[in-house]
Design an enzyme around this catalytic site. Structure first.
Site, short mmCIF file in Angstrom:
data_model
loop_
_atom_site.label_atom_id
_atom_site.label_comp_id
_atom_site.label_asym_id
_atom_site.label_seq_id
_atom_site.Cartn_x
_atom_site.Cartn_y
_atom_site.Cartn_z
N ALA A 1 0.92 -1.17 0.01
CA ALA A 1 0.16 0.08 0.04
C ALA A 1 0.91 1.42 -0.04
O ALA A 1 0.30 2.27 -0.27
CB ALA A 1 -1.05 -0.02 1.21
N GLY B 1 6.59 -0.24 -3.62
CA GLY B 1 6.63 -1.39 -4.39
C GLY B 1 8.19 -1.76 -4.54
O GLY B 1 9.11 -1.05 -4.28
N ARG B 2 8.76 -3.03 -4.47
CA ARG B 2 9.96 -3.48 -4.79
C ARG B 2 10.00 -4.58 -5.56
O ARG B 2 9.33 -5.37 -5.85
CB ARG B 2 10.40 -3.99 -3.16
CG ARG B 2 10.37 -2.96 -2.08
CD ARG B 2 9.29 -3.25 -1.39
NE ARG B 2 8.89 -4.33 -1.07
CZ ARG B 2 9.18 -5.27 -0.08
NH1 ARG B 2 10.13 -4.90 0.60
NH2 ARG B 2 8.65 -6.36 0.32
N ASP C 1 -0.84 -10.78 -1.55
CA ASP C 1 0.54 -10.74 -1.13
C ASP C 1 0.31 -11.70 0.12
O ASP C 1 1.41 -12.23 0.42
CB ASP C 1 0.82 -9.36 -0.66
CG ASP C 1 -0.23 -8.40 -0.07
OD1 ASP C 1 -1.35 -8.98 0.30
OD2 ASP C 1 -0.20 -7.22 -0.12
N GLY D 1 6.74 -7.03 7.22
CA GLY D 1 7.31 -5.83 7.80
C GLY D 1 6.83 -5.43 9.33
O GLY D 1 7.68 -5.00 9.77
#
Length: 488
Positions: free
Chosen positions: A10, A13-14, A238, A407
Site C-alpha cells: 500500500a 513497491g519493490r 500478497d 514488515g
C-alpha cells in the site's frame, strides 16, 4: 537459479531478486519505488501506469545486473482492487483505491437483493465495504455506461501480468478475495452475481498459483533487455505469498501477516463456511498448494502509518523507530481502541480519531505521540488475542504458537505485546515473507522446489527468526476484559 519478485504494498513497491542455491534463499532488493494513490474529482485511484513504468525499470535493473541469469518474474499485490479492460483491451481508467468512499452503503443495498447469509454461503468471505463485489456494484450504480463497455475484469496482479505478457488470466488466491468466487465449486459465483445484475462475462478464467502465464511481450523484452523470461502467477495475493513462507514445522499454529493490514489466521485444507464463521465475520481465502486461509482481516500498522503521516503534515517528521521508542516509554495499557472501528478506516487525522474514540468510550485520552502509538499497538495485540480465541473455538483445538511474518515484525514492541496479550510464544520472521513466498512459488513452478513443505524448510534455513515470550500476562488479562466490553 535467480528469480525476480515484484512485491507491491500500500505504500511502496519493490523489485527483489531471489537466488536459490544449496537449499537456501537469499534476497536482494534491486529497486524500490513509492506507491502513492492519486485523488482526482471522481475519487481515489491507484497510479497503475506509473507503477508499471517502475516495474519495467526494476526489470531493466535486474537484467543489467544478471543478464540471462533470470529465469522468471512474478507479481504479488494487495487484494480486492481491479482494472477493467474495454474493446481492444483499452484500460477503462485507473483502478479505484479500496479506500475510496464510493462504496459507502453499497454493501447494505446488496443485502436487499441477495441476503447476507447467501452471499457468505456462496463465497465464505468476510464482509467489508472494500470487497471487489461492492466495488463492482458501485460501478453499476454510479458509472453504468462505462461498465457496459467493460469486456474483462483483472485483479491488480493479473492486470500487471497482462501488461507484461498480453495474456488475460485470473489467479486463484486473488480471485478468492473478491467475494465473487465460490471456493466450494472452484468457480466464480455466477448465479449470485447475476441476481445482483453484474456482468459475469467479464470475469477471466482462474489459474492456480504457480501457473506460467507466458513469456514477456517482445516490446517489453526489448525495452528492458530481459529476453524471453517467463511470467509466473505466484500466490498473487500478497498474504498468500507471505503465508507460503511461514516457517512452521507443524499444522497447529496461528499466523499474523503484519503490515498495513494484519491478516490473522490458520491454514486449512477446506474452506470453513458455517454459521459460526458467518457470525464472527471470518474469511476463507485461497492459499498455495491447495490450501485455504481461514482468517480475519484486522487493521494493522495503518494506524501508526496514518499517525506518522498526520504529524508529518504538521512539520513533525519522525521515523517509525522514533515513534516506537516514544511508545516504549509511555505508560502501559491506559486506553484501548477497536482497530477495526469504521472511525479508523480512512480518517483525515488519525491521532485525533484515536483520541476521540477514547474520549467517547469514557477512557483516559492519550495525549503524547508515544501514548497514541502505544495505544494503537496494544490494541492490535489484544485484537490478535480475540482472533486467536475465536479460531481455537472454530477448530476445536489449541494453537500453541504464533508465527508473525512481514514488515510488522520489525516492530519489536508489537511482537512483545502480542506474546504477552495472547500468552503464546511469537516466532517473528521473515520480514520479507511475501517476497520469499513469491520467489519460492516461482521455484516450484520451474521444478526447482518440490512442495510447499520443502519451501518452508528453505525459509527456516535461510532467515533469522526471533522468539518472544509472554510477560506480565496478569496485567494484560485485566485489560483484555475491558477490550471485550469495548467490542460489545
Amino acid at each position: 537459479m535467480r528469480y525476480l519478485a515484484f512485491d507491491l504494498g500500500a505504500e511502496s513497491g519493490r523489485a527483489i531478486i531471489g537466488t536459490l542455491e544449496d537449499a537456501r534463499l537469499t534476497l536482494e532488493e534491486i529497486y524500490r519505488f513509492p506507491n502513492e494513490p492519486v485523488r482526482i474529482p471522481d475519487g481515489l485511484h491507484w497510479d497503475v501506469l506509473r507503477l508499471f513504468h517502475e516495474m519495467k525499470e526494476g526489470l531493466r535493473r535486474a537484467t543489467a545486473r544478471y543478464g540471462t541469469g533470470l529465469k522468471s518474474l512474478a507479481v504479488d499485490t494487495w487484494g480486492v482492487d481491479f482494472g477493467l479492460l474495454g474493446e481492444k483491451d483499452v484500460l477503462l481508467g485507473n483502478p479505484y483505491h479500496y479506500r475510496d468512499d464510493r462504496t459507502r452503503g453499497v454493501m447494505e443495498e446488496a443485502f436487499k437483493v441477495v441476503p447476507r447469509e447467501e452471499i457468505f454461503s456462496q463465497t465464505g468471505i468476510q464482509f467489508m465495504p472494500i470487497n471487489s463485489l461492492y466495488q463492482l456494484l458501485a460501478w453499476r450504480q454510479q458509472q453504468p455506461a462505462m461498465l457496459s463497455q467493460a469486456q474483462t475484469l483483472l485483479m491488480m496482479p493479473d492486470l500487471f501480468n497482462f501488461f507484461f505478457t498480453g495474456i488475460k488470466a485470473g489467479e486463484f488466491t486473488n480471485a478468492s478475495t473478491t467475494q465473487m468466487y465460490n471456493p466450494r465449486t472452484g468457480t466464480w459465483a455466477t448465479g449470485m452475481l447475476e441476481k445482483l445484475g453484474l456482468p459475469v462475462a467479464i470475469l477471466p478464467a482462474i489459474n492456480p498459483p504457480g501457473t506460467i502465464v507466458g513469456p514477456l511481450l517482445p516490446r517489453v523484452a526489448r525495452e528492458t533487455g530481459a529476453g524471453e523470461i517467463a511470467v509466473i502467477a505466484p500466490g498473487s495475493h500478497d498474504t498468500a505469498s507471505a503465508v507460503a513462507a511461514v516457517p512452521a514445522t507443524g499444522p497447529d499454529y496461528m499466523y499474523i501477516s503484519c503490515g498495513t493490514w494484519s491478516l490473522v489466521g490458520v491454514e486449512v485444507r477446506e474452506p470453513v463456511i458455517n454459521e459460526q464463521t458467518l457470525s464472527l465475520n471470518f474469511t476463507n481465502e485461497g492459499g498455495v498448494g491447495g490450501t485455504f486461509r481461514l482468517l480475519k482481516n484486522v487493521t494493522g500498522l495503518w494506524l501508526v502509518q496514518e499517525c506518522r503521516r498526520a504529524w508529518a503534515r504538521r512539520g513533525e517528521e519522525l521515523s517509525y523507530g522514533e515513534l516506537t521508542a516514544l511508545a516504549r516509554e509511555a505508560s502501559p495499557l491506559t486506553a484501548v481502541i477497536d482497530p477495526d472501528h469504521p472511525a479508523f478506516l480512512n480518517p483525515e487525522d488519525m491521532p485525533a480519531a484515536i483520541q476521540a474514540y477514547c474520549r467517547e468510550t469514557g477512557q483516559p485520552v492519550p495525549q503524547t505521540k508515544g501514548e497514541i502509538v502505544r495505544c494503537a499497538l496494544e490494541s492490535l495485540a489484544l485484537k490478535y488475542r480475540w482472533v486467536l480465541e475465536k479460531l481455537e473455538g472454530i477448530l476445536g483445538k489449541e494453537l500453541p504458537v504464533i508465527h508473525m511474518v512481514g514488515g510488522g515484525t520489525r516492530n519489536e514492541l508489537l511482537c512483545r505485546f502480542t506474546a504477552s496479550a495472547t500468552g503464546r510464544p511469537v516466532v517473528a520472521g521473515p520480514v520479507e515473507a511475501t517476497a520469499a513466498g513469491n520467489l519460492l512459488v516461482q521455484a516450484m513452478a520451474m521444478g526447482e522446489v518440490g512442495s510447499l513443505n520443502e519451501a518452508r524448510k528453505i525459509v527456516r534455513r535461510s532467515f533469522a527468526l526471533k522468539t518472544y515470550e509472554a510477560e506480565k500476562t496478569d496485567v494484560w488479562e485485566e485489560k483484555y476484559e475491558a477490550f471485550i466490553r469495548l467490542l460489545g
